[in-house]
Design a protein around this motif. Structure first.
Motif, short mmCIF file in Angstrom:
data_model
loop_
_atom_site.label_atom_id
_atom_site.label_comp_id
_atom_site.label_asym_id
_atom_site.label_seq_id
_atom_site.Cartn_x
_atom_site.Cartn_y
_atom_site.Cartn_z
N ILE A 1 59.68 21.01 10.88
CA ILE A 1 59.45 19.69 11.46
C ILE A 1 59.85 19.76 12.93
N ARG A 2 58.91 19.43 13.80
CA ARG A 2 59.13 19.54 15.25
C ARG A 2 59.32 18.15 15.86
N PHE A 3 60.32 18.00 16.72
CA PHE A 3 60.48 16.76 17.49
C PHE A 3 60.17 17.12 18.94
N TYR B 1 49.20 31.27 6.39
CA TYR B 1 48.89 32.70 6.48
C TYR B 1 50.15 33.52 6.76
N LYS B 2 51.14 32.91 7.39
CA LYS B 2 52.42 33.59 7.60
C LYS B 2 53.10 33.86 6.26
N CYS B 3 53.16 32.83 5.40
CA CYS B 3 53.80 33.00 4.09
C CYS B 3 53.05 34.06 3.29
N GLY C 1 52.67 24.23 5.55
CA GLY C 1 52.77 22.84 5.97
C GLY C 1 53.42 22.76 7.33
N LYS C 2 53.41 21.61 7.93
CA LYS C 2 54.15 21.40 9.18
C LYS C 2 54.29 19.92 9.42
N GLY C 3 55.36 19.54 10.10
CA GLY C 3 55.55 18.13 10.43
C GLY C 3 55.94 17.99 11.88
N ILE D 1 62.26 37.15 28.13
CA ILE D 1 62.18 36.15 27.05
C ILE D 1 61.84 34.78 27.62
N GLN D 2 60.77 34.18 27.13
CA GLN D 2 60.45 32.80 27.52
C GLN D 2 60.86 31.88 26.38
N GLY D 3 61.74 30.90 26.68
CA GLY D 3 62.25 30.03 25.62
C GLY D 3 63.58 30.59 25.16
N PHE D 4 64.66 29.86 25.41
CA PHE D 4 65.99 30.40 25.10
C PHE D 4 66.69 29.50 24.08
N GLY D 5 65.96 29.16 23.02
CA GLY D 5 66.53 28.35 21.94
C GLY D 5 66.92 29.24 20.79
N ASN D 6 66.73 28.73 19.59
CA ASN D 6 67.12 29.48 18.39
C ASN D 6 66.48 30.87 18.36
N VAL D 7 65.18 30.94 18.50
CA VAL D 7 64.48 32.22 18.34
C VAL D 7 64.75 33.16 19.53
N GLY D 8 64.52 32.66 20.74
CA GLY D 8 64.61 33.51 21.94
C GLY D 8 66.00 34.03 22.20
N ILE E 1 64.91 35.54 31.66
CA ILE E 1 64.91 34.52 30.61
C ILE E 1 64.47 33.18 31.22
N SER E 2 63.94 32.31 30.37
CA SER E 2 63.61 30.97 30.88
C SER E 2 63.70 29.95 29.76
N ASP E 3 63.89 28.69 30.16
CA ASP E 3 63.77 27.58 29.22
C ASP E 3 63.37 26.34 30.00
N VAL E 4 63.52 25.13 29.41
CA VAL E 4 63.10 23.94 30.15
C VAL E 4 63.86 23.77 31.47
N PRO F 1 57.58 35.78 24.00
CA PRO F 1 57.35 34.35 24.23
C PRO F 1 57.96 33.60 23.05
N ALA F 2 58.92 32.73 23.32
CA ALA F 2 59.62 32.03 22.22
C ALA F 2 59.79 30.55 22.57
N ALA F 3 58.76 29.98 23.20
CA ALA F 3 58.84 28.55 23.55
C ALA F 3 57.76 27.78 22.80
N LEU F 4 56.59 27.63 23.42
CA LEU F 4 55.56 26.78 22.81
C LEU F 4 54.21 27.48 22.84
N GLU G 1 55.46 37.80 19.42
CA GLU G 1 55.31 36.34 19.50
C GLU G 1 56.35 35.62 18.63
N GLY G 2 57.45 35.25 19.28
CA GLY G 2 58.47 34.43 18.60
C GLY G 2 57.93 33.03 18.39
N ALA G 3 57.27 32.49 19.39
CA ALA G 3 56.65 31.16 19.29
C ALA G 3 55.41 31.24 18.43
P1 NAD Z 1 64.32 25.56 20.04
O1 NAD Z 1 64.14 24.11 20.19
O2 NAD Z 1 65.62 26.08 19.51
O3 NAD Z 1 64.03 26.31 21.42
C1 NAD Z 1 62.88 26.11 22.17
C2 NAD Z 1 63.14 26.72 23.53
O4 NAD Z 1 61.96 26.67 24.32
C3 NAD Z 1 64.22 25.96 24.32
O5 NAD Z 1 65.03 26.91 24.98
C4 NAD Z 1 63.40 25.17 25.32
O6 NAD Z 1 64.13 24.85 26.49
C5 NAD Z 1 62.30 26.15 25.61
N1 NAD Z 1 61.11 25.59 26.23
C6 NAD Z 1 60.46 24.45 25.92
N2 NAD Z 1 59.42 24.27 26.76
C7 NAD Z 1 59.44 25.33 27.61
C8 NAD Z 1 58.64 25.73 28.70
N3 NAD Z 1 57.60 25.01 29.07
N4 NAD Z 1 58.95 26.90 29.33
C9 NAD Z 1 60.00 27.65 28.96
N5 NAD Z 1 60.81 27.31 27.93
C10 NAD Z 1 60.52 26.17 27.27
O7 NAD Z 1 63.10 26.06 19.13
P2 NAD Z 1 62.96 27.39 18.31
O8 NAD Z 1 63.29 27.08 16.90
O9 NAD Z 1 63.62 28.52 19.01
O10 NAD Z 1 61.37 27.59 18.35
C11 NAD Z 1 60.70 28.23 19.42
C12 NAD Z 1 59.34 28.67 18.96
O11 NAD Z 1 59.48 29.52 17.81
C13 NAD Z 1 58.40 27.55 18.50
O12 NAD Z 1 57.07 27.89 18.79
C14 NAD Z 1 58.60 27.53 16.99
O13 NAD Z 1 57.50 26.97 16.31
C15 NAD Z 1 58.73 29.02 16.73
N6 NAD Z 1 59.37 29.36 15.48
C16 NAD Z 1 60.64 28.95 15.19
C17 NAD Z 1 61.22 29.34 13.99
C18 NAD Z 1 62.64 28.98 13.65
O14 NAD Z 1 63.13 29.45 12.62
N7 NAD Z 1 63.36 28.22 14.45
C19 NAD Z 1 60.50 30.10 13.08
C20 NAD Z 1 59.22 30.52 13.41
C21 NAD Z 1 58.66 30.13 14.62
#
Ligand code: NAD
Length: 425
Positions: free
Chosen positions: A76-78, A96-98, A108-110, A219-226, A243-246, A301-304, A323-325
């Protein structure tokens, strides 16, 4: 010559990816009709009381793309840019991932259209609970099992599980995964997507004769995955140089300490890398998208979605793109990179570690018996390496891109399940 502009609609991109593999498999029209389009899409308006007493309506979605191989499964994405088509595409990729990793779930996805940074914790909790209450008939351990995605985390999963359990008047941890450990979460879940991705990168590096100890990484996106993918690869000897994030993009050719960057994000007011350059640990890019073009061996790439497009694909240097994202690369960019000889480990394989450990969490919830982190990671590694080998073998046999090969593996499994089950009525 100027190129025609790209279609960035995530669902239409997903459909193109399907068609490419379906054509190779010579699927019949009936087979395609059974498995291509989503089974059900639900849209709700969610009234939430704000801290100042006013009421705001948020738009929420849940898409169940397929239940042929098991309950629907997906996060579920906010996020402020969530749309019906994005949710449909993400649900399709989950199916297809499963199937690629062989876990017994559909897809599914929300999503909720909201910028959670604008909400207080109490508002966030009320929104999470209202979303789950509104969709409660859809969910259940044998129906549809959500998980975290962008901007949702174990605490949000805890509120959702509690909402469901209170409605059903029984403790039901198996309705959602990615929960905190104390209430039925699994050891290893937090880092599972990153661990799975790193297993794929390790296998691909072996395949290419690349020494991970000498590898440079962006690494693009420094959240959970990145962030965890960076941390694990750093432990294996690789150097994270960008590295990058928002909050912006940052680089240091000598390497950026992952523990330091993770601590910085955790403790900063904005919960992002904003002003990270002021620590002296890295310099700031004027354009954070430059992180993708850094001269590295591995790009994550681990953002969007839609970050690597025909506009920047020919400037991407990495040999391995993991592709993390979900959906970070458009079909046009995919073709350019394939021509260049880049090796893209596609989302439906590279980031499948999350749903794999979600599956292990769901199994543990159903048994009421919990495993150690070592046990979980052992299973994760086995499942990921098997899936990687299978996909690479199909890519070789059919002489197709790794992405198409992954869809071939997944589509074969979903088609078989749908045919064996047949039509109910
Ligand atoms: P998260 O919310 O923990 O992190 C997202 C990161 O992306 C944050 O660091 C945010 O600042 C950054 N971000 C957002 N917009 C950006 C931009 N325009 N440029 C650079 N950075 C940007 O989310 P997450 O769980 O790490 O998910 C990241 C991606 O991985 C998504 O596509 C998600 O669908 C995918 N994913 C996540 C999981 C999981 O277990 N969490 C599993 C499979 C796929």
């Amino acid at each position: 010559m100027p190129r025609a502009s790209e279609n960035l609609n995530a669902f239409e991109i997903a459909m193109r990816q399907f068609d490419e593999a379906a054509k190779i498999l010579k699927l019949t029209e009936s087979q395609i009709a059974m498995i291509k389009e989503p089974r059900r899409m639900t849209e709700v308006n969610l009234p939430v009381r704000m801290d100042d007493g006013s009421i705001t309506i948020f738009k929420g979605y849940r898409c169940q793309h397929s239940v042929a191989r098991g309950p629907a499964k997906g996060g579920i994405r906010f996020h402020q840019d969530v749309s019906a088509d994005e949710v449909r595409a993400l649900a399709f990729w989950m199916t297809y991932k499963c199937a690629v990793v062989g876990v017994p779930f559909g897809g599914g996805k929300g999503g909720v259209v909201v910028d959670p940074r604008q909400l207080s914790q109490n508002e966030l909790e009320r929104l999470a609970r209202r979303y789950f209450a509104e969709m409660a008939d859809l969910f259940g351990p044998d129906q549809d099992v959500p998980a975290p995605d962008v901007n949702t985390n174990p605490q949000v999963m805890a509120w959702m599980m509690d909402t469901f359990s209170m409605q059903r008047k029984q403790y039901m941890p198996g309705v959602i995964t990615g929960k905190p450990l104390e209430i039925g979460g699994s050891e290893g879940r937090t880092k599972a997507t990153s661990m799975g991705l790193v297993y794929c990168v390790r296998e691909m590096a072996k395949h290419l004769g690349l020494d991970l100890k000498k590898a440079r990484l962006a690494i693009q996106g420094f959240g959970n995955v990145g962030s965890f993918a960076g941390q694990i690869l750093e432990c294996m000897g690789s150097r994270v140089v960008a590295i990058s994030d928002v909050g912006g993009g940052f680089y240091n050719t000598n390497g950026i300490s992952m523990n330091m960057a993770i601590d910085y994000v955790e403790n900063s007011e904005a919960h992002s890398l904003k002003d990270f350059d002021k620590t002296g640990a890295a310099a700031r890019y004027d354009d954070p998208m430059k992180v993708l073009e850094e001269d590295v061996d591995i790009l994550i790439p681990a953002a969007l979605e839609n970050q690597i497009t025909q506009k920047n694909a020919d400037r991407i240097e990495a040999k391995i793109i993991a592709e993390g994202a979900n959906g970070p690369t458009t079909p046009e960019a995919d073709a350019i990179l394939y021509e260049k000889g880049s090796h893209i480990i596609p989302d439906i394989l590279a980031n499948a570690g999350g749903v794999t450990v979600s599956y292990l969490e769901w199994v543990q919830n159903r048994m009421g018996y919990y495993w150690s982190e070592e046990r979980v990671n052992e299973d994760l590694e086995k499942i990921m390496v098997n899936a990687f080998d299978e996909v690479m073998a199909v890519a070789r046999d059919y002489k197709v891109k790794i992405r198409t090969a992954a869809f071939i593996v997944g589509i074969n499994r979903v088609t078989k399940a749908a045919e064996l089950r047949g039509l109910y009525a």
